[in-house]
Design an enzyme around this catalytic site. Structure first.
Site, PDB file in Angstrom:
ATOM      1  N   LYS A 242      34.844  12.048 -46.740  1.00  0.00           N
ATOM      2  CA  LYS A 242      34.154  13.058 -45.920  1.00  0.00           C
ATOM      3  C   LYS A 242      33.957  12.531 -44.505  1.00  0.00           C
ATOM      4  O   LYS A 242      33.345  11.476 -44.299  1.00  0.00           O
ATOM      5  CB  LYS A 242      32.796  13.393 -46.549  1.00  0.00           C
ATOM      6  CG  LYS A 242      31.921  14.316 -45.701  1.00  0.00           C
ATOM      7  CD  LYS A 242      30.528  14.454 -46.308  1.00  0.00           C
ATOM      8  CE  LYS A 242      29.572  15.177 -45.364  1.00  0.00           C
ATOM      9  NZ  LYS A 242      28.181  15.227 -45.906  1.00  0.00           N
ATOM     10  N   ASP A 247      26.321  15.694 -38.142  1.00  0.00           N
ATOM     11  CA  ASP A 247      25.857  16.803 -38.984  1.00  0.00           C
ATOM     12  C   ASP A 247      24.479  17.264 -38.546  1.00  0.00           C
ATOM     13  O   ASP A 247      23.470  16.664 -38.893  1.00  0.00           O
ATOM     14  CB  ASP A 247      25.827  16.365 -40.449  1.00  0.00           C
ATOM     15  CG  ASP A 247      25.383  17.500 -41.360  1.00  0.00           C
ATOM     16  OD1 ASP A 247      25.438  18.672 -40.936  1.00  0.00           O
ATOM     17  OD2 ASP A 247      24.991  17.212 -42.509  1.00  0.00           O
ATOM     18  N   LYS A 254      18.842  20.937 -39.482  1.00  0.00           N
ATOM     19  CA  LYS A 254      18.041  19.856 -40.038  1.00  0.00           C
ATOM     20  C   LYS A 254      16.787  19.631 -39.193  1.00  0.00           C
ATOM     21  O   LYS A 254      16.760  19.973 -38.002  1.00  0.00           O
ATOM     22  CB  LYS A 254      18.848  18.551 -40.055  1.00  0.00           C
ATOM     23  CG  LYS A 254      20.005  18.520 -41.035  1.00  0.00           C
ATOM     24  CD  LYS A 254      20.753  17.204 -40.918  1.00  0.00           C
ATOM     25  CE  LYS A 254      21.914  17.134 -41.893  1.00  0.00           C
ATOM     26  NZ  LYS A 254      21.472  17.024 -43.300  1.00  0.00           N
ATOM     27  N   ASP A 265      27.270  10.560 -41.184  1.00  0.00           N
ATOM     28  CA  ASP A 265      27.775  11.484 -42.199  1.00  0.00           C
ATOM     29  C   ASP A 265      29.287  11.377 -42.359  1.00  0.00           C
ATOM     30  O   ASP A 265      29.874  12.116 -43.142  1.00  0.00           O
ATOM     31  CB  ASP A 265      27.372  12.923 -41.871  1.00  0.00           C
ATOM     32  CG  ASP A 265      27.168  13.777 -43.112  1.00  0.00           C
ATOM     33  OD1 ASP A 265      26.923  13.196 -44.186  1.00  0.00           O
ATOM     34  OD2 ASP A 265      27.256  15.003 -43.021  1.00  0.00           O
ATOM     35  N   ASP A 324      24.143  23.583 -44.294  1.00  0.00           N
ATOM     36  CA  ASP A 324      23.960  22.132 -44.348  1.00  0.00           C
ATOM     37  C   ASP A 324      24.589  21.538 -45.603  1.00  0.00           C
ATOM     38  O   ASP A 324      24.580  20.324 -45.780  1.00  0.00           O
ATOM     39  CB  ASP A 324      22.473  21.783 -44.277  1.00  0.00           C
ATOM     40  CG  ASP A 324      22.231  20.319 -43.971  1.00  0.00           C
ATOM     41  OD1 ASP A 324      23.139  19.683 -43.391  1.00  0.00           O
ATOM     42  OD2 ASP A 324      21.155  19.793 -44.319  1.00  0.00           O
ATOM     43  N   GLU A 326      27.699  21.325 -46.118  1.00  0.00           N
ATOM     44  CA  GLU A 326      29.018  21.469 -45.496  1.00  0.00           C
ATOM     45  C   GLU A 326      30.028  20.456 -46.004  1.00  0.00           C
ATOM     46  O   GLU A 326      31.240  20.693 -45.957  1.00  0.00           O
ATOM     47  CB  GLU A 326      28.896  21.346 -43.974  1.00  0.00           C
ATOM     48  CG  GLU A 326      28.916  19.946 -43.389  1.00  0.00           C
ATOM     49  CD  GLU A 326      27.797  19.039 -43.862  1.00  0.00           C
ATOM     50  OE1 GLU A 326      28.013  17.819 -43.945  1.00  0.00           O
ATOM     51  OE2 GLU A 326      26.691  19.546 -44.161  1.00  0.00           O
ATOM     52  N   ARG A 328      30.822  19.466 -48.974  1.00  0.00           N
ATOM     53  CA  ARG A 328      31.632  19.968 -50.088  1.00  0.00           C
ATOM     54  C   ARG A 328      32.645  21.008 -49.626  1.00  0.00           C
ATOM     55  O   ARG A 328      33.682  21.191 -50.254  1.00  0.00           O
ATOM     56  CB  ARG A 328      30.713  20.530 -51.175  1.00  0.00           C
ATOM     57  CG  ARG A 328      29.907  21.731 -50.764  1.00  0.00           C
ATOM     58  CD  ARG A 328      28.679  21.940 -51.631  1.00  0.00           C
ATOM     59  NE  ARG A 328      27.662  20.930 -51.361  1.00  0.00           N
ATOM     60  CZ  ARG A 328      26.496  20.854 -52.017  1.00  0.00           C
ATOM     61  NH1 ARG A 328      26.223  21.723 -52.981  1.00  0.00           N
ATOM     62  NH2 ARG A 328      25.628  19.921 -51.725  1.00  0.00           N
TER      63      ARG A 328
END
Length: 471
Positions: A242, A247, A254, A265, A324, A326, A328
């Site tokens: 990933k 993020d 967030k 991230d 959030d 995201e 996946r």
């Protein structure tokens, strides 16, 4: 830093510090080392240092006493010794009192520990301090070359992972991550392919594009290939990482506190790139592919919204209930892309869920998957290298939480079992091959005063690949 192995007896030398590694039953003929070892045994301690005068110069001497011979204990002791060693210029390590297996374990653990102790990300500091330690010489008649090569490869891979992960988001953009991965692959003799937004769109990776659309940085898919097997047609192991370089949470924004840490991230991508480079550097006899989907997750007038529905590469329609969640979304398209390689196994690595921190804290990473054999191999590798990993279940019942009123599935499953439902989502895109998922949200970086990437799970992944190459 340079390492070397010398198959000879250690002699007193000027301008070098000495580290004697012993066991509880050892007796040393070096007078100073023997005295220090006796003190350790009397005090029931495992590490001691002293300064002596050798040829009119002060010389630092340390003695380590290995009592517990499991790798985790040796690793802990090696870290203590490495903290001392990093303050020296040259260290000669005497392993003459160790049996072969212990000597091999010490060389591996100490090489990694020294690499970790000496690591510093000071690119943006005006006054940087270079590491003092320049050279380590291992004195032993045992066959420890393989252990040294493995340890150096792990440090190499971890440093790549840390450097990419620690870089700020305005430097480590999706384009930077993609181009860096390609350059690293080229440096180790592997091949690289970078696909841009237009390529991704043509392949129908709309889940990846949905995450990227809120940012002006674009989206990239990186494919690295290393062909080390004697048969170039052997099925490869595929690593997927990933690569969200920042993020914000997107429209599902967030909280502001510690949001700077969301540059981490992309630690999954960094770990995959570092592991790939380390495997190629070791010239492992296996075929390996690394896939990195990368973009930013940002809020804007173009950003994907809660309630939007996007069609993934495999044709499934996904209702985005939380922007959030995201990771996946970008992974599901990358996992579909992995099918074309007819892989022996696929392992994805992601800082995927805060729920994993609630479940396992910052000690162990979670592993889940659709193939118990692959999971068992990962867990064995984790035990061998002491990169702590714990299996969570992935029962079909968890998919019930992903049912959508308007699409084939939704991208969140609610608060219960958040790490598991995230993996259950990914499992909908991995039915064509053996697959395991590593959630490293709690282990990829440290917060607070020691803020920075850990380099995990590079040791685990490389150990897994080494075992695959030996199978």
């Amino acid at each position: 830093m340079e390492f070397s192995i010398k198959a000879e007896q250690l002699q007193p030398q000027r301008n070098s510090s000495l580290l004697f590694v012993c066991t509880a039953n050892s007796k040393h003929d070096n007078s100073v080392a023997g005295t220090l070892l006796s003190q350790l045994q009397q005090q029931q301690k495992d590490f001691i240092t002293a300064n002596t005068v050798e040829q009119d110069q002060v010389q630092s001497i340390a003695v380590v006493c290995i009592e517990n011979e499991d790798y985790a204990s040796i690793q802990k002791l090696a870290a203590t010794a490495a903290s001392w060693a990093k303050e020296q210029t040259r260290v000669n390590v005497d392993l003459s009192l160790l049996p072969e297996v212990l000597a091999q374990q010490w060389v591996l653990a100490f090489t990694i520990a020294v690499g970790e102790a000496g690591y510093c990300f000071d690119t943006f500091k005006k006054d940087s301090k270079p590491t003092l330690l320049e050279q380590i010489n291992y004195y032993t008649v045992h066959a420890v070359n393989e252990s040294l090569n493995k340890g150096e490869a792990i440090v190499y891979g971890m440093n790549i992972c840390k450097d990419l992960s620690n870089a700020p988001g305005n430097l480590c953009t999706p384009d930077y991550l993609a181009s860096s991965a390609a350059q690293i692959a080229t440096d180790v003799g592997a091949s690289a392919r970078i696909m841009s937004t237009a390529d991704i769109q043509e392949m129908g990776m709309n889940a990846l594009l949905a995450v990227a659309q809120g940012s002006s940085a674009g989206a990239y898919l990186v494919e690295l290939q290393y062909r080390g097997a004697s048969n170039a047609e052997d099925k490869p192991v595929v690593l997927v990482g990933k690569g969200i370089t920042f993020d914000s949470g997107g429209i599902s924004l967030k909280p502001g506190a510690a949001m700077d840490e969301m540059k981490f991230d992309m630690c999954g991508a960094a770990a995959v790139i570092g592991t790939f480079a380390a495997a190629a550097k070791l010239k492992l006899p296996l075929n390996l592919v690394a896939i990195v989907p990368t973009c930013e997750n940002m809020p804007s007038g173009h950003a994907v919204k809660p309630g939007d529905i996007v069609k993934a590469m495999n044709g499934l329609n996904i209702e985005v209930l939380n922007t959030d969640a995201e990771g996946r979304l970008i992974l599901c398209d990358a996992l579909t892309y992995a099918e074309r390689f007819q892989p022996k196994a696929v392992i994805d690595v992601a800082t995927l869920t805060g729920a994993c921190i609630i479940a396992l804290g910052h000690v162990a990473q979670a592993v889940l998957g659709n193939n118990q054999s692959v999971i068992d191999q990962i867990l064995q590798a984790a035990a061998n290298i002491n990169d702590k990993t714990w299996q969570l279940p992935l029962f079909d019942e968890y998919k019930e939480q992903l049912k959508s009123n308007f699409a084939d599935l939704q991208n969140i499953g609610g608060r219960p079992a958040g790490t598991i439902t995230a993996a259950a989502f990914l499992s909908c895109f991995t039915e064509a091959y053996p697959w395991a998922h590593l959630d490293i949200a709690g282990t990829a970086w440290h917060s607070g005063n020691n803020k920075g990437a850990t380099g995990r799970p590079v040791p685990l992944l490389l150990e897994y690949l080494i075992r695959q190459a030996q199978a």
